[in-house]
Design an enzyme around this catalytic site. Structure first.
Site, PDB file in Angstrom:
ATOM      1  N   ARG A  70     -53.883 -20.503  30.064  1.00 43.57           N
ATOM      2  CA  ARG A  70     -53.452 -20.931  28.734  1.00 43.57           C
ATOM      3  C   ARG A  70     -52.604 -22.207  28.790  1.00 43.57           C
ATOM      4  O   ARG A  70     -52.672 -23.067  27.904  1.00 43.57           O
ATOM      5  CB  ARG A  70     -52.672 -19.787  28.068  1.00 43.57           C
ATOM      6  CG  ARG A  70     -52.417 -19.988  26.604  1.00 43.57           C
ATOM      7  CD  ARG A  70     -51.737 -18.781  25.993  1.00 43.57           C
ATOM      8  NE  ARG A  70     -52.635 -17.919  25.245  1.00 43.57           N
ATOM      9  CZ  ARG A  70     -52.952 -18.094  23.959  1.00 43.57           C
ATOM     10  NH1 ARG A  70     -52.467 -19.098  23.291  1.00 43.57           N
ATOM     11  NH2 ARG A  70     -53.768 -17.264  23.349  1.00 43.57           N
ATOM     12  N   ILE A  97     -52.689 -19.478  19.168  1.00 46.35           N
ATOM     13  CA  ILE A  97     -51.263 -19.819  19.092  1.00 46.35           C
ATOM     14  C   ILE A  97     -51.016 -21.055  19.948  1.00 46.35           C
ATOM     15  O   ILE A  97     -51.481 -21.134  21.089  1.00 46.35           O
ATOM     16  CB  ILE A  97     -50.410 -18.617  19.544  1.00 46.35           C
ATOM     17  CG1 ILE A  97     -50.562 -17.498  18.504  1.00 46.35           C
ATOM     18  CG2 ILE A  97     -48.952 -19.013  19.718  1.00 46.35           C
ATOM     19  CD1 ILE A  97     -50.030 -16.170  18.927  1.00 46.35           C
ATOM     20  N   ASN A 112     -49.339 -25.621   9.337  1.00 45.81           N
ATOM     21  CA  ASN A 112     -50.359 -24.571   9.337  1.00 45.81           C
ATOM     22  C   ASN A 112     -50.503 -24.043   7.922  1.00 45.81           C
ATOM     23  O   ASN A 112     -49.541 -24.030   7.156  1.00 45.81           O
ATOM     24  CB  ASN A 112     -49.910 -23.431  10.260  1.00 45.81           C
ATOM     25  CG  ASN A 112     -50.892 -22.276  10.276  1.00 45.81           C
ATOM     26  OD1 ASN A 112     -52.090 -22.464  10.490  1.00 45.81           O
ATOM     27  ND2 ASN A 112     -50.406 -21.058  10.037  1.00 45.81           N
ATOM     28  N   THR A 113     -51.705 -23.612   7.586  1.00 48.05           N
ATOM     29  CA  THR A 113     -51.885 -22.914   6.320  1.00 48.05           C
ATOM     30  C   THR A 113     -52.180 -21.455   6.606  1.00 48.05           C
ATOM     31  O   THR A 113     -53.024 -21.124   7.425  1.00 48.05           O
ATOM     32  CB  THR A 113     -52.947 -23.593   5.412  1.00 48.05           C
ATOM     33  OG1 THR A 113     -53.389 -22.644   4.442  1.00 48.05           O
ATOM     34  CG2 THR A 113     -54.115 -24.137   6.171  1.00 48.05           C
ATOM     35  N   HIS A 114     -51.416 -20.580   5.931  1.00 45.22           N
ATOM     36  CA  HIS A 114     -51.487 -19.136   6.197  1.00 45.22           C
ATOM     37  C   HIS A 114     -51.863 -18.409   4.902  1.00 45.22           C
ATOM     38  O   HIS A 114     -51.295 -18.700   3.847  1.00 45.22           O
ATOM     39  CB  HIS A 114     -50.122 -18.650   6.699  1.00 45.22           C
ATOM     40  CG  HIS A 114     -50.111 -17.194   7.010  1.00 45.22           C
ATOM     41  ND1 HIS A 114     -50.731 -16.668   8.126  1.00 45.22           N
ATOM     42  CD2 HIS A 114     -49.587 -16.138   6.335  1.00 45.22           C
ATOM     43  CE1 HIS A 114     -50.579 -15.355   8.130  1.00 45.22           C
ATOM     44  NE2 HIS A 114     -49.889 -15.002   7.054  1.00 45.22           N
ATOM     45  N   ASP A 146     -43.797 -23.565  14.529  1.00 39.32           N
ATOM     46  CA  ASP A 146     -42.782 -23.526  15.589  1.00 39.32           C
ATOM     47  C   ASP A 146     -43.237 -22.533  16.654  1.00 39.32           C
ATOM     48  O   ASP A 146     -44.396 -22.128  16.660  1.00 39.32           O
ATOM     49  CB  ASP A 146     -41.387 -23.224  15.008  1.00 39.32           C
ATOM     50  CG  ASP A 146     -41.267 -21.806  14.466  1.00 39.32           C
ATOM     51  OD1 ASP A 146     -42.231 -21.012  14.621  1.00 39.32           O
ATOM     52  OD2 ASP A 146     -40.211 -21.487  13.893  1.00 39.32           O
ATOM     53  N   ALA A 147     -42.312 -22.138  17.521  1.00 36.65           N
ATOM     54  CA  ALA A 147     -42.726 -21.315  18.665  1.00 36.65           C
ATOM     55  C   ALA A 147     -43.050 -19.878  18.272  1.00 36.65           C
ATOM     56  O   ALA A 147     -43.646 -19.136  19.064  1.00 36.65           O
ATOM     57  CB  ALA A 147     -41.634 -21.340  19.734  1.00 36.65           C
ATOM     58  N   GLY A 148     -42.693 -19.455  17.071  1.00 38.94           N
ATOM     59  CA  GLY A 148     -43.022 -18.093  16.637  1.00 38.94           C
ATOM     60  C   GLY A 148     -44.404 -18.031  15.995  1.00 38.94           C
ATOM     61  O   GLY A 148     -45.101 -19.038  15.906  1.00 38.94           O
ATOM     62  N   ASP A 150     -46.157 -17.805  12.719  1.00 37.37           N
ATOM     63  CA  ASP A 150     -45.984 -17.983  11.267  1.00 37.37           C
ATOM     64  C   ASP A 150     -44.514 -17.906  10.844  1.00 37.37           C
ATOM     65  O   ASP A 150     -44.193 -17.371   9.774  1.00 37.37           O
ATOM     66  CB  ASP A 150     -46.830 -16.951  10.498  1.00 37.37           C
ATOM     67  CG  ASP A 150     -48.307 -17.083  10.820  1.00 37.37           C
ATOM     68  OD1 ASP A 150     -48.773 -18.213  11.019  1.00 37.37           O
ATOM     69  OD2 ASP A 150     -48.996 -16.049  10.887  1.00 37.37           O
TER      70      ASP A 150
HETATM   71  C1  GRF Z   1     -57.835 -19.585   5.981  1.00 39.06           C
HETATM   72  O1  GRF Z   1     -57.588 -18.524   5.085  1.00 39.06           O
HETATM   73  C2  GRF Z   1     -56.648 -19.819   6.878  1.00 39.06           C
HETATM   74  O2  GRF Z   1     -55.429 -19.670   6.246  1.00 39.06           O
HETATM   75  C3  GRF Z   1     -56.842 -18.734   7.888  1.00 39.06           C
HETATM   76  O3  GRF Z   1     -58.219 -18.788   8.178  1.00 39.06           O
HETATM   77  C4  GRF Z   1     -58.904 -19.222   6.997  1.00 39.06           C
HETATM   78  C5  GRF Z   1     -59.763 -20.393   7.369  1.00 39.06           C
HETATM   79  O4  GRF Z   1     -60.872 -20.507   6.551  1.00 39.06           O
HETATM   80  N1  GRF Z   1     -55.981 -18.895   9.021  1.00 39.06           N
HETATM   81  P1  GRF Z   1     -61.982 -21.637   6.772  1.00 39.06           P
HETATM   82  O5  GRF Z   1     -62.491 -21.520   8.204  1.00 39.06           O
HETATM   83  O6  GRF Z   1     -61.326 -22.958   6.540  1.00 39.06           O
HETATM   84  O7  GRF Z   1     -63.038 -21.352   5.756  1.00 39.06           O
END
Ligand code: GRF
Length: 201
Positions: A70, A97, A112-114, A146-148, A150
């Site tokens: 890794r 990660i 990141n988008t969560h 960050d290191a965690g 989300d």
């Molecule tokens: C999104 O909901 C993102 O937040 C999550 O995985 C999904 C990605 O969707 N981590 P896509 O591959 O962009 O359609």
């Protein structure tokens, strides 16, 4: 002789996007490119539809597959990102990660988008976990990495109502509609001056 005042040109942000899957968020980011930002490279950890979308858009791509080591993978990922000299790195459905070597180089510039309203429902199953918990509202969070897992500071959030008839797929799809808009809004609101990123939402 006086020099007429010229407003400083606003730099267009160079963005690298990390993906692992279908890449519908990547597509929104590509479609949203304007005078604020442009995508300079798309990198995946596995061959995936996201890479195909980037290729179709004429964007440079690289697949950096993880082997047994890794730490070595993180170093190879840093090298792959570095070649594009990004101002911002976006993890958009990237399912690995990011480790120390990556963060040493790009922390503070990686977002990141969560698919949940952090700090609730962290981790790889944010949609499933919100549904199982019985949450009536969940949503989307864009945050610094960050290191965690989300845990980085939150940049923007939008709620999504959970409907009685929702299953994981239907809820995730409605969240993704919101995610696509939110990540583009955040990228358009970012400015870079030297090493400093600022966000005016
Ligand atoms: C999104 O909901 C993102 O937040 C999550 O995985 C999904 C990605 O969707 N981590 P896509 O591959 O962009 O359609």
């Amino acid at each position: 002789m006086t020099t007429p005042h010229q407003p400083a040109a606003t730099a267009r942000l160079n963005v690298v996007v990390l993906v692992s899957g279908t890449g519908s968020l990547l597509q929104a980011i590509l479609d949203g490119q304007d005078e604020h930002y442009s995508v300079v490279k798309v990198i995946a950890d596995v061959p995936c539809q996201g890479i195909e979308r980037a290729q179709a858009a004429g964007i440079a791509t690289e697949v950096v597959e993880m082997g047994a080591d890794r730490t070595d993978w993180n170093k190879r990922l840093v090298a792959a990102v570095d070649t594009a000299q990004p101002d911002v790195v976006v993890s958009a459905g990237f399912m690995k990660i990011l480790g120390k070597d990556f963060l040493d180089r790009f922390e503070g510039r990686t977002i990141n988008t969560h698919p949940a309203l952090l700090p609730a429902f962290k981790g790889a199953h944010g949609v499933r976990d919100a549904l199982a918990y019985g949450a009536k509202v969940t949503g989307s969070t864009v945050h610094f990495v960050d290191a965690g897992v989300d845990t980085g500071s939150i940049i923007a959030q939008e709620p999504v109502r959970v409907l009685p008839e929702d299953d994981e797929a239907s809820l995730h799809e409605r969240i993704k509609v919101v995610e696509r808009e939110l990540i583009v809004d955040v990228l358009r609101a970012m400015r870079v001056e030297g090493e400093t990123l600022s966000i005016q939402l």
